[in-house]
Enzyme design. Structure first.
Site, PDB file in Angstrom:
ATOM      1  N   LYS A  99       1.944  -2.358  -3.878  1.00  0.00           N
ATOM      2  CA  LYS A  99       1.186  -3.338  -3.083  1.00  0.00           C
ATOM      3  C   LYS A  99       0.404  -2.642  -1.963  1.00  0.00           C
ATOM      4  O   LYS A  99      -0.332  -3.274  -1.213  1.00  0.00           O
ATOM      5  CB  LYS A  99       2.135  -4.382  -2.495  1.00  0.00           C
ATOM      6  CG  LYS A  99       2.783  -5.278  -3.559  1.00  0.00           C
ATOM      7  CD  LYS A  99       3.552  -6.397  -2.913  1.00  0.00           C
ATOM      8  CE  LYS A  99       4.621  -6.992  -3.801  1.00  0.00           C
ATOM      9  NZ  LYS A  99       4.138  -7.902  -4.825  1.00  0.00           N
ATOM     10  N   GLN A 115       4.493  -7.591   1.965  1.00  0.00           N
ATOM     11  CA  GLN A 115       3.128  -8.119   2.111  1.00  0.00           C
ATOM     12  C   GLN A 115       2.504  -7.730   3.449  1.00  0.00           C
ATOM     13  O   GLN A 115       1.468  -8.278   3.832  1.00  0.00           O
ATOM     14  CB  GLN A 115       3.152  -9.654   1.986  1.00  0.00           C
ATOM     15  CG  GLN A 115       3.678 -10.166   0.661  1.00  0.00           C
ATOM     16  CD  GLN A 115       2.725  -9.908  -0.499  1.00  0.00           C
ATOM     17  OE1 GLN A 115       1.532  -9.684  -0.305  1.00  0.00           O
ATOM     18  NE2 GLN A 115       3.254  -9.946  -1.716  1.00  0.00           N
ATOM     19  N   ASP A 123      11.521  -7.351   5.358  1.00  0.00           N
ATOM     20  CA  ASP A 123      10.866  -7.209   4.059  1.00  0.00           C
ATOM     21  C   ASP A 123       9.366  -7.104   4.332  1.00  0.00           C
ATOM     22  O   ASP A 123       8.709  -8.095   4.656  1.00  0.00           O
ATOM     23  CB  ASP A 123      11.205  -8.430   3.196  1.00  0.00           C
ATOM     24  CG  ASP A 123      10.370  -8.512   1.927  1.00  0.00           C
ATOM     25  OD1 ASP A 123       9.505  -7.647   1.716  1.00  0.00           O
ATOM     26  OD2 ASP A 123      10.577  -9.471   1.151  1.00  0.00           O
ATOM     27  N   HIS A 145      11.131 -14.326  -0.065  1.00  0.00           N
ATOM     28  CA  HIS A 145      10.972 -14.044  -1.499  1.00  0.00           C
ATOM     29  C   HIS A 145      12.381 -14.018  -2.095  1.00  0.00           C
ATOM     30  O   HIS A 145      13.343 -13.679  -1.403  1.00  0.00           O
ATOM     31  CB  HIS A 145      10.300 -12.674  -1.641  1.00  0.00           C
ATOM     32  CG  HIS A 145       9.884 -12.316  -3.029  1.00  0.00           C
ATOM     33  ND1 HIS A 145      10.778 -11.900  -3.986  1.00  0.00           N
ATOM     34  CD2 HIS A 145       8.669 -12.299  -3.611  1.00  0.00           C
ATOM     35  CE1 HIS A 145      10.115 -11.640  -5.107  1.00  0.00           C
ATOM     36  NE2 HIS A 145       8.832 -11.874  -4.911  1.00  0.00           N
ATOM     37  N   CYS A 186       8.003 -16.684  -6.728  1.00  0.00           N
ATOM     38  CA  CYS A 186       9.352 -16.198  -6.386  1.00  0.00           C
ATOM     39  C   CYS A 186       9.794 -16.679  -5.001  1.00  0.00           C
ATOM     40  O   CYS A 186      10.492 -15.944  -4.280  1.00  0.00           O
ATOM     41  CB  CYS A 186       9.437 -14.678  -6.471  1.00  0.00           C
ATOM     42  SG  CYS A 186       9.193 -14.062  -8.125  1.00  0.00           S
TER      43      CYS A 186
END
Lengths: 139, 425
Positions: B242, B219, B216, B139, B380
């Protein structure tokens, strides 16, 4: 110009509040639209939006301004075709000051105001700017 | 009648799974609304997830009955809120299986978490000629902060490529590691392709050379349990919104060793020990990295979301989402004129696709008018789409409150859109 705007409002009237049908009609207009000639698609005519690539080219002949455009989106191409129907082939001073009431009255505000995602708002501004610039230069 | 039909259809297709979807959906009030006269089908969970009623109610209750600034008050409300805030931190610690609660830093989101590390770690450890490794599927939030560090320090960014299925090329990764490598920053789950990256292996490889790794997890956290000690990652970043929690909440997990050594990122209240004009000393962890009034009610909302997920059952969620993925991939693959992006063996239910001769923007707008919320564009991840030589795609991202019937509706809508756009004028 207002006759053309009224014509468009009439065209969209049968769809009532059905936004989907209005969009399908815009797609049909987009398919029929004669886009800007490929030889004029360059960095000068390119408008890079958040998601779409659009091209816009104004020309000026005998005191009249003409607009040519294209978009990677058929839907947006259809919406641009309406702007061109109203504004192309007019005197710059008229383009500059016109109230584009057909957008509201046809119930198309939604498509013309998706600011970040498409380039329609830029096209409308560019049409007015081009008119102002030609008016200043030639009239 | 239509409502009854939809309900029965949902009940019927849900027989494919043992998951009690009707009960689950009742927990999310927003899902029962209509858009443009159609029942809402929310497939934009990669952007943000909807909030269970218990999270919404908790936030409302906090502002109604408990609100008071944390850490500095001598009065009842402040002490009470401070205690709840720190209990919430403990819940995040438990969710990630972090060793210490002071390894949990609250931020306003994953972007802020990564920027914190990029600045602070960068200040302490990156110098001219050093290298930072990221992947081609990052991202922008896990690219740009590192580019800024590189520009500031004269360091260089190295990129792990992926194959056309959307799987990282591990051999290429190994080749990129050198004595100049100072950090590896990699996405756990790709937001555009859904690929679950082998982060444990990536970390182990980096650690052989004593190189720290930031993951990261934006998700990943919402799709199954994360164990930062088992992964052995040095940093793990995610956003609360999220994870069914409130917007403006986020977490940075960092190993104590790094957080102790790294300089503060932002200065202000709460992060100080003692302030003098000549010299200021900083607070202990985690407060050293939490300058100013924190989003304490957001943090409590986030911990409530975690409690909710635990009550549903993370393993159940994972299993059901896998069933959704398998069903969706089978159904979408059967549509003529569709190209799916992200076909890795190990992935979550993120379905990115393009329809032949139809711009993704057009597909997205028409899906929306049919009541189906998806995201279109580059999501993104512009370098990722450059790999596929396209500027973006339509992304449907599903979670455990989505249904098999909604997948059927998406497929039907796609076929309608193809008919509209591909018919002759």
């Amino acid at each position: 110009m207002n006759e053309v705007q009224d014509e468009i409002i009439k065209e969209f009237a049968p769809f009532g509040d059905n936004l989907l049908d209005k969009y399908i009609y815009l797609v049909e207009l987009g398919k029929k639209f004669v886009p800007l000639d490929a030889r004029y698609k360059n960095d000068q005519t390119l408008i890079r939006g958040c998601q779409l690539t659009t091209w816009f080219r104004p020309t000026f002949e005998n005191g009249i301004i003409f607009f040519h455009a294209d978009s990677s989106s058929v839907l947006v191409r259809g919406a641009i075709s309406l702007l061109i129907r109203v504004l192309s082939g007019q005197k710059p001073e008229d383009v500059k000051k016109i109230d584009l009431y057909f957008i509201e009255k046809s119930g198309l505000r939604d498509i013309y105001s998706l600011i970040r995602a498409n380039s329609l708002w830029k096209i409308e501004n560019l049409m007015r700017q081009a008119a102002a610039s030609y008016e200043k230069k030639y009239i | 009648m239509i409502k009854l039909f939809n309900f029965l259809k949902m009940a019927d297709t849900q027989k494919k799974s043992a998951f009690d979807i009707i009960k689950i959906r009742k927990d999310f009030p927003i899902l029962s609304q209509k858009v443009y006269g159609n029942p809402l089908i929310y497939f934009d969970n990669g952007a943000t997830t909807q909030k269970p009623k218990i999270v919404i109610d908790t936030i409302s209750k906090m502002y109604t009955e408990y609100n008071s600034n944390v850490h500095r008050g001598v009065h009842f409300l402040s002490a009470q809120m401070t205690e709840m805030y720190e209990i919430a931190r403990g819940k995040v610690q438990k969710y990630l299986n972090a060793k210490y609660s002071h390894e949990i830093i609250y931020t306003c989101g994953v972007t802020a978490s990564i920027n914190l590390v990029a600045y602070s770690f960068g200040e302490a450890y990156i110098k001219e000629g050093d290298e930072i490794i990221v992947s081609e599927m990052e991202h922008h939030s896990d690219i740009v902060p590192w580019q800024i560090v590189c520009e500031r320090k004269g360091a260089h960014l190295k990129v792990i490529p992926f194959n056309d299925k959307g799987e990282l090329l591990m051999d290429e990764y190994k080749k990129l590691i050198s004595s100049k490598t100072k950090l590896v920053a990699v996405v756990h789950v790709s937001n555009s392709l859904g690929t679950i990256n082998p982060v444990k292996e990536i970390i182990a490889i980096a650690h052989e050379k004593n190189i720290p790794v930031l993951v990261d997890g934006a998700q990943a956290v919402q799709h199954g349990r994360i164990d930062v000690q088992d992964l052995d990652c040095d940093f793990y970043a995610f956003s609360g919104h999220k994870l069914y929690g409130p917007t403006g909440t986020g977490v940075l997990y960092g190993k104590e060793k790094w957080l102790k050594e790294m300089p503060p990122y932002q200065g202000g209240g709460d992060m100080i020990d003692h302030v003098q004009f000549e010299h200021t000393t900083y607070n202990e962890l985690p407060f050293k990295f939490e300058a100013g009034t924190p989003n304490y009610i957001g943090a409590i909302g986030l911990s409530t979301a975690i409690d909710y997920l635990e009550s549903v059952g993370l393993e159940k969620i994972k299993k059901y989402e896998k069933e959704l993925l398998n069903y969706a991939m089978e159904k979408l693959s059967a549509i003529d004129g569709i190209k799916l992006y992200g076909t890795a063996e190990n992935k979550i239910c993120i379905l990115s696709f393009l329809l032949d001769r139809i711009h993704p923007y057009d597909t997205g707008v028409f899906l929306d008018r049919m009541g189906i919320a998806v995201r279109t564009g580059h999501h993104c991840t512009q370098p990722l789409w450059a790999h596929f030589k396209t500027e973006g795609a339509v992304r449907a991202s599903l979670v455990f409150y989505n249904t098999f019937a909604e997948i059927d509706a998406l497929c039907d809508a796609i076929k309608k859109i193809q008919k509209i756009f591909l018919s002759q004028p």
